[in-house]
Design an enzyme around this catalytic site. Structure first.
Site, short mmCIF file in Angstrom:
data_model
loop_
_atom_site.label_atom_id
_atom_site.label_comp_id
_atom_site.label_asym_id
_atom_site.label_seq_id
_atom_site.Cartn_x
_atom_site.Cartn_y
_atom_site.Cartn_z
N HIS A 6 0.85 -1.20 0.00
CA HIS A 6 0.00 0.00 0.00
C HIS A 6 0.88 1.24 0.00
CE1 HIS A 6 -4.13 -1.63 1.48
NE2 HIS A 6 -3.57 -2.43 0.59
N TYR A 45 -8.93 5.93 7.55
CA TYR A 45 -9.04 6.32 8.96
C TYR A 45 -10.00 7.50 9.02
CZ TYR A 45 -4.82 3.59 10.10
OH TYR A 45 -3.91 2.58 10.28
N PRO A 76 -3.99 0.86 18.79
CA PRO A 76 -3.76 0.35 17.43
C PRO A 76 -3.91 1.38 16.31
CG PRO A 76 -5.85 -0.46 18.30
CD PRO A 76 -5.19 0.28 19.41
N LYS A 95 1.01 0.15 14.99
CA LYS A 95 2.41 0.11 15.40
C LYS A 95 2.81 -1.05 16.32
CE LYS A 95 3.99 3.37 13.09
NZ LYS A 95 4.08 2.63 11.85
N TYR A 130 4.19 6.69 9.93
CA TYR A 130 3.31 5.56 9.60
C TYR A 130 4.10 4.44 8.91
CZ TYR A 130 -1.00 3.08 8.59
OH TYR A 130 -1.99 2.12 8.56
#
Ligand code: RFL
Ligand code: PHB
Length: 389
Positions: free
Chosen positions: A72, A200, A292, A296, A384
């Site tokens: 991704h 998100y 979460p 990570k 990220y």
């Protein structure tokens, strides 16, 4: 029995360390409380940083990951049902891989048979002893018989509720903790993912996340109240709430179907320091927990594994007896940066019970700022995809 390293806990971090040590011809034994079936029934992480993928390659545990993992190059962020993209590839020239923790663990278990190390499943009443001396040992029960293993090092890879951290005297440990006033309801469904990248979503009624495992298996999460119970969540209620929170275009194309797994997890940030006590080391969730939201936890457990593996190799192969003394400091530096990022993602995207309209507007402004600022996007992307280790 005698070995060089006893690993308590056969979750992803314990098994990865075991495999790396076996490849380096360091003698080790894993003691896991549960059956393999039980360990593989847990649905958890879904996103691997490149550093984790590289480490799995080093452990020769990447055959299926190479074929079945999805690369991704970005994620979608959303507020007020409107989304925009954070393009990791163009911002920081790195990507993440979507491949479930269950599959990582299954692959690692598959390799244990090939190793000359030993794995005991259903090991009961595991207790580490004498780790402040140079004669540590571990006792446990297996098939009803008490066993004892003498060793050089004991490694606690036994997760947040494990026994290892609890055996360290309280006055030798510093705990820093934040418990968030909400949990996550996770649902797995045999439906195509709503989007080809993760979404998100901040929404005034609570946070939502759209993730996936493969082309016909979706993983969704909804923020719930801290005392909620899965029994309160019919599939119908779940899909309705998810639709409400997703960006409008995604909500329209959402394919719904029966859930195949549903569970609620609490959210907390937790760091226990140091991560070394004499000849005992803590690794992964045994030492720290992150919420979460930034994907990570597993990745952080794997960077601990990396630091410890390097140190143990130096200890056993290069006669560098000092290398293990740096493990805790190296690992904790990365732990705290990652704790900060996970806290920030969580604080920016969730609705807090006492949140005023001012707080909600500030969150929305922060997300709008992210949309307009490449500098802000770059900071998110850099964290990220994973800080270097
Ligand atoms: P684990 O996975 O908890 O494994 C510990 C193992 O130790 C065993 N054990 C014992 N064995 C012997 N004796 C005892 N007394 C024992 N006590 C326990 C347990 O049976 C178990 O097999 O810890 P480890 O290996 O450190 O791995 C950590 C990860 O599991 C965790 O950080 C992640 O799942 C967190 N996480 C995520 N991490 C990510 O990197 N990316 C994600 O996308 C992500 N999503 C998530 C998550 C965690 C979640 N939940 C359920 C908390 C999503 C969720 C919902
Ligand atoms: C998951 O797919 O389970 C997942 C993905 C991203 C997160 C957390 C969980 O931040």
């Amino acid at each position: 029995m005698r070995t060089q390293v006893v690993i308590i806990g056969g979750g992803p971090s314990g098994l990865l360390l075991f495999q790396l040590l076996c490849l380096a011809e360091i003698d080790c034994i894993v003691l896991e409380k549960h059956t393999i079936k039980h360990v593989l029934s847990r649905i958890r992480a879904g996103v691997l940083e490149q550093g984790s993928v590289d480490l799995l390659k080093k452990a020769k545990a990447n055959q299926r990951l190479k074929k079945e993992g999805f690369t991704h190059e970005g994620i979608l962020l959303s507020a007020k049902n409107y989304s925009f993209r954070i393009d990791f590839k163009s911002l920081v020239n790195k990507v993440v891989t979507v491949y479930g923790q269950t599959e990582v663990t299954r692959d690692l278990y598959g390799l244990t048979k090939k190793n000359n190390g030993k794995l005991f499943n259903s090991a009961k009443n595991v207790i580490p002893y004498n780790f402040n001396s140079d004669k540590p040992f571990v006792s446990f029960y297996h098939d009803g018989l008490e066993k004892k293993i003498n060793c050089d090092f004991i490694i606690g890879c036994d997760g947040f509720h494990g026994v290892t951290r609890k055996t360290i005297p309280k006055n030798q440990i510093k705990i820093s903790e934040r418990v968030y006033p909400f949990g996550w309801l996770g649902v797995l469904s045999k439906t195509p993912p709503v989007n080809n990248e993760l979404i998100y979503a901040n929404h005034e009624t609570g946070f939502a996340l759209a993730s996936m495992r493969n082309k016909n298996l979706s993983r969704y999460y909804l923020q719930t109240s801290i005392n909620d119970n899965v029994k309160n969540w019919t599939d119908k209620r779940f899909w309705n709430e998810l639709k409400k929170k997703l960006p409008n275009d995604a909500a329209q194309s959402l394919v719904i179907g029966p859930s195949v797994e549903k569970s609620i997890a609490p959210l907390r940030s937790f760091v226990s320091e140091p991560m070394k006590f004499g000849s005992l080391f803590l690794v992964g969730d045994a030492a720290h927990i992150v919420p979460p939201t930034g994907a990570k936890g597993l990745n952080l457990a794997f960077s601990d594994v990396y630091y410890l593996y390097q140190a143990l190799k130096k200890y056993f192969h290069n006669d560098d007896k000092n290398a293990v003394n740096y493990y805790s400091d190296f690992a904790l530096r990365r732990v705290w940066k990652t704790t900060r990022f996970s806290w920030w993602m969580t604080s920016t995207l969730h609705r807090f019970p006492d949140q005023s309209s001012f707080d909600q507007q500030i969150q929305e402004a922060e997300i709008e700022y992210l949309e307009g600022s490449l500098s802000a996007q770059k900071a998110l992307a850099e964290n990220y995809v994973g800080l270097p280790f």
